[in-house]
Design an enzyme around this catalytic site. Structure first.
Site: not given
Ligand code: 4VN
Length: 324
Positions: A112, A251, A281
């Site tokens: 990312c 990002h 994403n």
């Molecule tokens: C940067 C990040 C993420 C990311 C991390 C966590 C997340 C995206 C966790 C909790 C979930 C919902 C989704 Cl901060 C991913 C990347 C990769 O490009 C980079 N989503 N979540 C929930 O249960 O609420």
């Protein structure tokens, strides 16, 4: 020594749009769950072709709109974690497709943060006089490496590409300050596309999955800790304040992360450009897709200062202050 000037922005995304409701027919999920926890409503998914197809289309659009002489392109850098092949690089395939015969070409793998890393590398080639013009693209087909049976990850990602053309300039400078970092000790927080040892002499079979895996909590904590620091770092390097910044382009990982980052910086969420509702994403492609969309919508004009901030797999992170 030259300066690096941005001469064009563009994006290219697959025409097939998959909504949260469409996904709820494939995995046990709902529009309510996905949108409230991530901010995502839909994403583009590629039905035919591969990453080089998206990147080639961005390249062609950029060249046409900027009237670039193809022979002046000395460098093609593609940020991607979902290349068509391990070899050749996606950049070489694009070089061949567009006939940029004077360009060297290679891919950058920094997840990312890939687009910010790629901009930084291209900047050095231009500044040093090694080349006149550079194509810098972020392109991903994450749908190739997500587990379509895992409701925790398959709803987060999308496919797409975006990019810019940079040129060596004796006057204007678009890339003002940068802060790039990596923490390889935490590499296991996000993994995907494992290429296992498979030779006839290998002692045991590799059990690790090919699919993307993420420790959401760890990555969330990493992002909210490092991103505000990195933004402050480039502001300090440029000796300016947040009030001088028109937009922060993060990002597009998750809108909740951006809310925490905004709070920590003491700025309104309005300062951040978000389009993850439409694209999900797209890793290396998320920042250049956002930039191209901001240009299309006339949200920024020449002279505006914008901070790009990427963070993710590696772990890597990086911010760059740019002058539009
Ligand atoms: C940067 C990040 C993420 C990311 C991390 C966590 C997340 C995206 C966790 C909790 C979930 C919902 C989704 Cl901060 C991913 C990347 C990769 O490009 C980079 N989503 N979540 C929930 O249960 O609420």
């Amino acid at each position: 020594m030259y300066n690096s000037k941005i001469v064009a922005f563009d994006k290219f995304t697959p025409e097939t749009i998959v909504t949260n409701n469409d996904l709820s027919r494939i995995v046990e999920t709902s529009d309510e769950w996905i949108s409230s926890r991530t901010g995502i409503s839909k994403r583009c998914i590629l039905k035919e072709g591969n990453t080089s197809f998206l990147a080639t289309n961005v390249a062609k659009k950029l060249i046409e709109k900027s009237n670039t002489n193809i022979e002046d392109i000395g460098l093609i850098v593609i940020a991607t974690i979902t290349p068509d092949y391990l070899t050749p690089s996606t950049a070489c395939i694009v070089q061949g497709e567009i006939g940029a015969k004077n360009a060297i070409a290679f891919d950058i793998s920094a997840a990312c943060s890939g687009f910010v890393y790629a901009l930084s590398v291209a900047d050095k080639f231009l500044k040093s006089g090694l080349c006149k013009k550079a194509l810098v693209i972020g392109a991903e087909v994450l749908s190739k490496i997500v587990d379509w049976n895992d409701r925790g990850t398959c709803v987060l990602f999308g496919d797409g590409a975006g990019g810019i053309i940079l040129e060596a300039s004796e006057e204007e400078n678009s890339l003002i300050a940068e802060d790039l970092k990596a923490d390889g000790e935490s590499w296991q927080a996000i993994t995907g596309g494992k290429v296992p040892l498979k030779n006839p002499f290998a002692s045991k079979e590799d059990e690790e999955s090919f699919f993307m895996q993420m420790n959401g909590r760890d990555v969330f904590n990493f992002a909210t800790k490092t991103v505000p620091k990195s933004i402050k770092e480039v502001l300090e390097k440029a000796d300016i304040g947040l009030e001088d910044i028109k937009y922060i382009v993060p990002h597009q990982a998750n809108s909740r992360i951006v809310e925490v980052v905004a709070k920590k910086l003491g700025v309104s969420i309005e300062k951040f450009y978000l389009n993850l509702q439409d694209f999900g994403n797209t890793s290396s492609a998320s920042i250049p897709i956002a930039l191209a969309e901001m240009m299309e919508k006339n949200l920024v004009k020449k002279g505006d200062k914008v901070i790009l901030t990427g963070f993710g797999g590696g772990l890597t992170w990086g911010s760059m202050l740019i002058n539009i």
